[in-house]
Design an enzyme around this catalytic site. Sequence first.
Site, PDB file in Angstrom:
ATOM      1  N   HIS A 126      -7.630  10.005   9.161  1.00 47.79           N
ATOM      2  CA  HIS A 126      -7.558   9.430  10.926  1.00 47.79           C
ATOM      3  C   HIS A 126      -8.157   9.646  11.447  1.00 47.79           C
ATOM      4  O   HIS A 126      -8.645   9.177  12.835  1.00 47.79           O
ATOM      5  CB  HIS A 126      -6.003   9.438  11.400  1.00 47.79           C
ATOM      6  CG  HIS A 126      -4.397   8.923  10.799  1.00 47.79           C
ATOM      7  ND1 HIS A 126      -4.758   7.401  10.235  1.00 47.79           N
ATOM      8  CD2 HIS A 126      -3.611   9.639  10.572  1.00 47.79           C
ATOM      9  CE1 HIS A 126      -3.585   7.235   9.937  1.00 47.79           C
ATOM     10  NE2 HIS A 126      -2.472   8.197   9.648  1.00 47.79           N
ATOM     11  N   ASP A 163      -1.962   7.176   1.073  1.00 47.31           N
ATOM     12  CA  ASP A 163      -1.170   7.333   2.234  1.00 47.31           C
ATOM     13  C   ASP A 163      -0.736   6.469   2.815  1.00 47.31           C
ATOM     14  O   ASP A 163      -1.255   4.794   2.730  1.00 47.31           O
ATOM     15  CB  ASP A 163      -2.321   8.212   3.597  1.00 47.31           C
ATOM     16  CG  ASP A 163      -0.951   8.805   4.199  1.00 47.31           C
ATOM     17  OD1 ASP A 163      -0.816   9.750   4.711  1.00 47.31           O
ATOM     18  OD2 ASP A 163      -0.955   7.906   4.904  1.00 47.31           O
ATOM     19  N   HIS A 165       0.080   5.396   5.597  1.00 44.79           N
ATOM     20  CA  HIS A 165      -0.516   4.809   7.158  1.00 44.79           C
ATOM     21  C   HIS A 165      -2.144   4.877   6.290  1.00 44.79           C
ATOM     22  O   HIS A 165      -3.415   5.298   5.270  1.00 44.79           O
ATOM     23  CB  HIS A 165      -0.702   5.902   7.782  1.00 44.79           C
ATOM     24  CG  HIS A 165       0.304   6.586   7.989  1.00 44.79           C
ATOM     25  ND1 HIS A 165       0.998   7.379   7.651  1.00 44.79           N
ATOM     26  CD2 HIS A 165       1.561   6.005   9.575  1.00 44.79           C
ATOM     27  CE1 HIS A 165       2.198   7.793   8.389  1.00 44.79           C
ATOM     28  NE2 HIS A 165       2.557   6.720   9.242  1.00 44.79           N
ATOM     29  N   ASP A 247       3.899  10.049   2.611  1.00 46.21           N
ATOM     30  CA  ASP A 247       4.622   9.336   2.973  1.00 46.21           C
ATOM     31  C   ASP A 247       5.034   8.410   2.554  1.00 46.21           C
ATOM     32  O   ASP A 247       5.629   7.245   2.996  1.00 46.21           O
ATOM     33  CB  ASP A 247       4.087   9.323   4.405  1.00 46.21           C
ATOM     34  CG  ASP A 247       2.631   9.216   4.855  1.00 46.21           C
ATOM     35  OD1 ASP A 247       2.666   8.527   3.218  1.00 46.21           O
ATOM     36  OD2 ASP A 247       2.242   9.309   5.273  1.00 46.21           O
TER      37      ASP A 247
HETATM   38 ZN   LIG Z   1       0.785   8.734   6.222  1.00 44.19          ZN
END
Ligand SMILES: [Zn+2]
Length: 310
Positions: A126, A163, A165, A247
Amino acid sequence: MSTLLVTHPAFLDHDTGEHHPERPDRLRAVLAALDDEAFAGLARAEAPAATLEELSLVHPPEYVRTILSIRPSEGELAMIDGDTVMSARSAEAASRAAGAVVAGVDAVLGGRAKNAFAAVRPPGHHATPDTPGGFCLFNNVAIGARHAQAKYGVGRVAILDFDVHHGQGTQAVVEPDPSLFYGSTHQYPLYPGTGSERERGIDHNVANVPLGPNSGGEEFRMAWGERILPALDRFAPELLIVSAGFDAHRRDPLAQLRLETEDFAWITDELLAIAHRHAAGRLVSALEGGYDLEALAASAAAHVRALMRA
Ligand SMILES: [Zn+2]
C-alpha cells in the site's frame, strides 16, 4: 538449489500498539510454522537493511529520509495515519523488510537460491512512492523489482499480488512503465478502494480482478486462470515477485473472501509454472497481509512448501 527464507528479529520490534491487527505475533506464527521438520531443507538468511540508494529506487530520497527519521522514544507510538503506526524500532524493521526482498533478489539472480520467501513486516504494497498507508512504509516488492532491473539488467519484472487488498502502491509504480507488470485479485469493495478492471496501466501491464465479498476458491482460481495468468504469460516475465498476503483466507477477520489453505498452494504452483516457462524459475515472494494467526501460519507454510517443491 534450495528455497531461501529471509527474515530478521527486528521485524518483531515493529510495535503497532495493542489491538492492532498487523502485530508481531503474525510473524511469530509464520516462523513457528516454518520451524517444522518439513522445512529443514530451507536455506536461511538474515535480512540486511536496504540502503538509502535501494529505497530510493522507488521512493524519493526526501521521503526515505523522513520515514527513517521517525523514531519515537521507546514505548511511544507515532501515528502516520489512522492505521499506520511507527514505534522506536519501526524504521529499522521497514528498511530490513525492503532489504529482505533485495537479498532474495540477489540470491535468486545470483544463482544461490532457486526462489525465496521474505518473511517480513511491516508489509509494503500500500506504500506509494510518496505516501505511506495501510500498515505500509516502504514498497518492499517494488523496491525488489527495481533492484533487479538496476543491478542485474533484468528487462521485464512481474509483481503478482494475491493479498485480499489491492496493492495500489505497487500499481502506482507499475502503471506508467511497460517493463513492469502487476496482476492482482482482491476483494471489492474493500480498502483501499482501487483496483477496478478498468485500471489497465500502459500496454495492459496491469491486470486487476476484483472479487465480491464471499467469493471463494472457485472464483479466485477462475480470476487467475482465465484473466491474470494468460496476461502474465503474454508479458513473459524474466523475474516474478509475489506480494504474498494470506488475508483472503476464509478465517481472516479483515475481509470476507473464502479461500482455503490449499488455494494458496495452487496459486503458488501456477506462478511457479510461469516462472519456469519464462524466467528459469526465478521467483521472490514477500509476506504482505494475513491477520488470523492460524490461517496465516498454515497458508504461509503451504506457500513455502510449494516453493520448495518447485
Ligand atoms: Zn491485505
